[in-house]
Design a protein around this motif. Structure first.
Motif, PDB file in Angstrom:
ATOM      1  N   PRO A   1      23.659  33.684  53.392  1.00 42.46           N
ATOM      2  CA  PRO A   1      23.251  32.278  53.481  1.00 42.46           C
ATOM      3  C   PRO A   1      23.534  31.469  52.219  1.00 42.46           C
ATOM      4  O   PRO A   1      23.285  30.269  52.196  1.00 42.46           O
ATOM      5  CB  PRO A   1      21.744  32.390  53.713  1.00 42.46           C
ATOM      6  N   SER A   2      24.030  32.106  51.168  1.00 41.62           N
ATOM      7  CA  SER A   2      24.204  31.448  49.879  1.00 41.62           C
ATOM      8  C   SER A   2      25.686  31.306  49.548  1.00 41.62           C
ATOM      9  O   SER A   2      26.413  32.310  49.527  1.00 41.62           O
ATOM     10  CB  SER A   2      23.500  32.275  48.790  1.00 41.62           C
ATOM     11  N   PRO A   3      26.184  30.094  49.271  1.00 41.26           N
ATOM     12  CA  PRO A   3      27.599  29.946  48.912  1.00 41.26           C
ATOM     13  C   PRO A   3      28.020  30.802  47.723  1.00 41.26           C
ATOM     14  O   PRO A   3      29.048  31.480  47.776  1.00 41.26           O
ATOM     15  CB  PRO A   3      27.721  28.441  48.597  1.00 41.26           C
ATOM     16  N   HIS A   4      27.220  30.808  46.660  1.00 42.49           N
ATOM     17  CA  HIS A   4      27.568  31.642  45.517  1.00 42.49           C
ATOM     18  C   HIS A   4      27.238  33.103  45.774  1.00 42.49           C
ATOM     19  O   HIS A   4      27.820  33.991  45.148  1.00 42.49           O
ATOM     20  CB  HIS A   4      26.882  31.125  44.247  1.00 42.49           C
ATOM     21  N   GLY A   5      26.315  33.351  46.701  1.00 39.33           N
ATOM     22  CA  GLY A   5      26.055  34.718  47.107  1.00 39.33           C
ATOM     23  C   GLY A   5      27.252  35.349  47.797  1.00 39.33           C
ATOM     24  O   GLY A   5      27.414  36.577  47.777  1.00 39.33           O
ATOM     25  N   ARG A   6      28.105  34.533  48.404  1.00 38.30           N
ATOM     26  CA  ARG A   6      29.326  35.085  48.996  1.00 38.30           C
ATOM     27  C   ARG A   6      30.275  35.573  47.909  1.00 38.30           C
ATOM     28  O   ARG A   6      31.028  36.526  48.116  1.00 38.30           O
ATOM     29  CB  ARG A   6      30.013  34.029  49.862  1.00 38.30           C
ATOM     30  N   LEU A   7      30.213  34.925  46.733  1.00 38.53           N
ATOM     31  CA  LEU A   7      31.016  35.386  45.600  1.00 38.53           C
ATOM     32  C   LEU A   7      30.382  36.595  44.936  1.00 38.53           C
ATOM     33  O   LEU A   7      31.070  37.548  44.557  1.00 38.53           O
ATOM     34  CB  LEU A   7      31.156  34.252  44.573  1.00 38.53           C
ATOM     35  N   TRP A   8      29.057  36.548  44.786  1.00 36.56           N
ATOM     36  CA  TRP A   8      28.320  37.591  44.068  1.00 36.56           C
ATOM     37  C   TRP A   8      27.113  38.004  44.915  1.00 36.56           C
ATOM     38  O   TRP A   8      25.982  37.596  44.638  1.00 36.56           O
ATOM     39  CB  TRP A   8      27.853  37.074  42.702  1.00 36.56           C
ATOM     40  N   PRO A   9      27.309  38.829  45.937  1.00 31.68           N
ATOM     41  CA  PRO A   9      26.181  39.191  46.798  1.00 31.68           C
ATOM     42  C   PRO A   9      25.132  40.039  46.103  1.00 31.68           C
ATOM     43  O   PRO A   9      23.965  40.043  46.497  1.00 31.68           O
ATOM     44  CB  PRO A   9      26.838  39.960  47.945  1.00 31.68           C
ATOM     45  N   PHE A  10      25.520  40.754  45.051  1.00 34.22           N
ATOM     46  CA  PHE A  10      24.575  41.556  44.268  1.00 34.22           C
ATOM     47  C   PHE A  10      25.290  42.004  42.998  1.00 34.22           C
ATOM     48  O   PHE A  10      26.521  41.916  42.871  1.00 34.22           O
ATOM     49  CB  PHE A  10      24.087  42.793  45.058  1.00 34.22           C
ATOM     50  N   GLY A  11      24.502  42.451  42.036  1.00 36.20           N
ATOM     51  CA  GLY A  11      25.066  43.075  40.848  1.00 36.20           C
ATOM     52  C   GLY A  11      25.354  42.126  39.705  1.00 36.20           C
ATOM     53  O   GLY A  11      25.028  40.939  39.736  1.00 36.20           O
ATOM     54  N   ARG A  12      25.991  42.684  38.681  1.00 34.90           N
ATOM     55  CA  ARG A  12      26.287  41.973  37.443  1.00 34.90           C
ATOM     56  C   ARG A  12      27.728  41.469  37.448  1.00 34.90           C
ATOM     57  O   ARG A  12      28.649  42.203  37.801  1.00 34.90           O
ATOM     58  CB  ARG A  12      26.070  42.908  36.254  1.00 34.90           C
ATOM     59  N   HIS A  13      27.887  40.210  37.025  1.00 39.98           N
ATOM     60  CA  HIS A  13      29.209  39.586  37.026  1.00 39.98           C
ATOM     61  C   HIS A  13      29.362  38.769  35.748  1.00 39.98           C
ATOM     62  O   HIS A  13      28.450  38.019  35.380  1.00 39.98           O
ATOM     63  CB  HIS A  13      29.374  38.680  38.250  1.00 39.98           C
ATOM     64  N   ASP A  14      30.496  38.890  35.104  1.00 43.90           N
ATOM     65  CA  ASP A  14      30.804  38.088  33.922  1.00 43.90           C
ATOM     66  C   ASP A  14      31.694  36.931  34.353  1.00 43.90           C
ATOM     67  O   ASP A  14      32.842  37.135  34.785  1.00 43.90           O
ATOM     68  CB  ASP A  14      31.479  38.942  32.856  1.00 43.90           C
ATOM     69  N   VAL A  15      31.172  35.718  34.248  1.00 46.21           N
ATOM     70  CA  VAL A  15      31.837  34.528  34.777  1.00 46.21           C
ATOM     71  C   VAL A  15      32.007  33.521  33.655  1.00 46.21           C
ATOM     72  O   VAL A  15      31.048  32.844  33.257  1.00 46.21           O
ATOM     73  CB  VAL A  15      31.031  33.908  35.943  1.00 46.21           C
ATOM     74  N   ASP A  16      33.211  33.426  33.117  1.00 50.46           N
ATOM     75  CA  ASP A  16      33.514  32.436  32.076  1.00 50.46           C
ATOM     76  C   ASP A  16      32.508  32.485  30.928  1.00 50.46           C
ATOM     77  O   ASP A  16      32.001  31.456  30.470  1.00 50.46           O
ATOM     78  CB  ASP A  16      33.548  31.024  32.664  1.00 50.46           C
ATOM     79  N   GLY A  17      32.212  33.695  30.459  1.00 47.91           N
ATOM     80  CA  GLY A  17      31.320  33.845  29.315  1.00 47.91           C
ATOM     81  C   GLY A  17      29.843  33.849  29.662  1.00 47.91           C
ATOM     82  O   GLY A  17      28.999  34.035  28.782  1.00 47.91           O
ATOM     83  N   LEU A  18      29.503  33.642  30.933  1.00 46.83           N
ATOM     84  CA  LEU A  18      28.111  33.678  31.386  1.00 46.83           C
ATOM     85  C   LEU A  18      27.913  34.918  32.248  1.00 46.83           C
ATOM     86  O   LEU A  18      28.674  35.160  33.192  1.00 46.83           O
ATOM     87  CB  LEU A  18      27.788  32.415  32.192  1.00 46.83           C
ATOM     88  N   THR A  19      26.914  35.711  31.912  1.00 43.69           N
ATOM     89  CA  THR A  19      26.597  36.886  32.721  1.00 43.69           C
ATOM     90  C   THR A  19      25.663  36.475  33.845  1.00 43.69           C
ATOM     91  O   THR A  19      24.586  35.930  33.602  1.00 43.69           O
ATOM     92  CB  THR A  19      25.945  37.982  31.861  1.00 43.69           C
TER      93      THR A  19
END
Length: 281
Positions: A232-250
């Motif tokens: 149900p989450s637009p950004h959840g489709r990118l990151w459904p769970f876990g740790r992600h490093d995105v442009d210097g932001l964890t």
């Protein structure tokens, strides 16, 4: 729909069904170390325990909550951070009291929380009052500087992007976040807490090093390989769970602890997390 589910799930039979599935009440403890630029050498490590989506109610077994809070207690964090959605199908007096008791039992000097969409659909004032009585600071587009020896770190709590009931006069979430960040502008390390990863655009490029979120349940019902069937989450489709490093932001997205609409999980096991914040080598 929730009114219909309140009738369907009367008596709490879904939670009892979940608890009968072998291994289904286990909760994972995810431990991460994050070396943050700008943290002075010599500062002690900062341990932040994070739990989201407890969903106290008829679909979450007490055994699952017991396992999650055992992890939180044994980690002995400096900060307990709670990511919202504390109840499902109503903030009843019994559920608020249980939430208070469980949270108060975690030995953390600082406890902070944000609210989620299910909290706003229940009685958010009851949950906020209950958490406050348990020693928790509820942050809704507000910030908090930690006491020494971690006073180089600020926590920023965001409103829930889906409901956003606290944003007066329809002010954009980014503007509200700017106002929350202003009092801690001089603090070198900023950690944001939001119920959903959809809060990411509001903190991107604003000096935040870590975003803690939940809401997705990892899909709740997922296919082998932890692939969500629905998200149900637009950004959840990118990151459904876990740790992600995105442009210097964890960005860390928890699968959460409890259940909501469906009283079982597949390939989306519950979890809580502990982040240890250190200086760079």
């Amino acid at each position: 729909m929730e009114r219909a589910l309140s009738v369907l799930y009367a008596g709490g039979w879904p939670a009892r069904l979940w608890a009968r599935v072998p291994g289904a009440t286990r909760v994972g403890l995810l431990e991460h170390v994050l070396a943050v630029p700008g943290r002075e050498k010599g500062r002690p490590p900062l341990r932040i325990a994070f739990a989201s989506d407890l969903h106290l109610g008829p679909t979450t077994p007490s055994e699952v909550l017991d396992a999650a809070f055992d992890h939180l207690r044994s980690s002995r964090p400096d900060v307990l951070a709670l990511g919202g959605d504390y109840v499902f199908l109503g903030a009843t007096t019994d559920r608020v009291r249980e939430l208070q008791a469980r949270v108060a039992d975690v030995p953390a000097p600082v406890k902070v929380a944000v609210l989620g969409n299910h909290d706003f659909w229940a009685r958010p004032e009851r949950l906020e009052d209950g958490l406050t009585e348990a020693g928790v600071r509820v942050l809704v587009n507000e910030s908090l500087r930690l006491p020494a020896p971690h006073d180089d770190v600020a926590l920023v709590g965001l409103d829930d992007p889906l409901t956003s009931h606290r944003i007066e006069e329809r002010i954009a979430l980014q503007e509200a976040v700017d106002a929350a960040l202003a009092p801690v502008a001089d603090v070198p390390i900023k950690i944001a807490l939001c119920h959903s990863p959809d809060g990411y655009p509001a903190v991107k490029g604003r000096g935040v090093q870590l975003l803690l979120a939940g809401h997705t349940h990892g899909g709740h019902i997922a296919l082998p390989g932890h692939r969500p069937l629905w998200m149900p989450s637009p950004h959840g489709r990118l990151w459904p769970f876990g740790r992600h490093d995105v442009d210097g932001l964890t960005v860390f997205v928890s699968r959460g602890v409890g259940g909501s609409l469906v009283p079982i999980r597949t390939y989306a096991p519950p979890d809580v997390a502990v982040f240890t914040i250190t200086s760079q080598p």
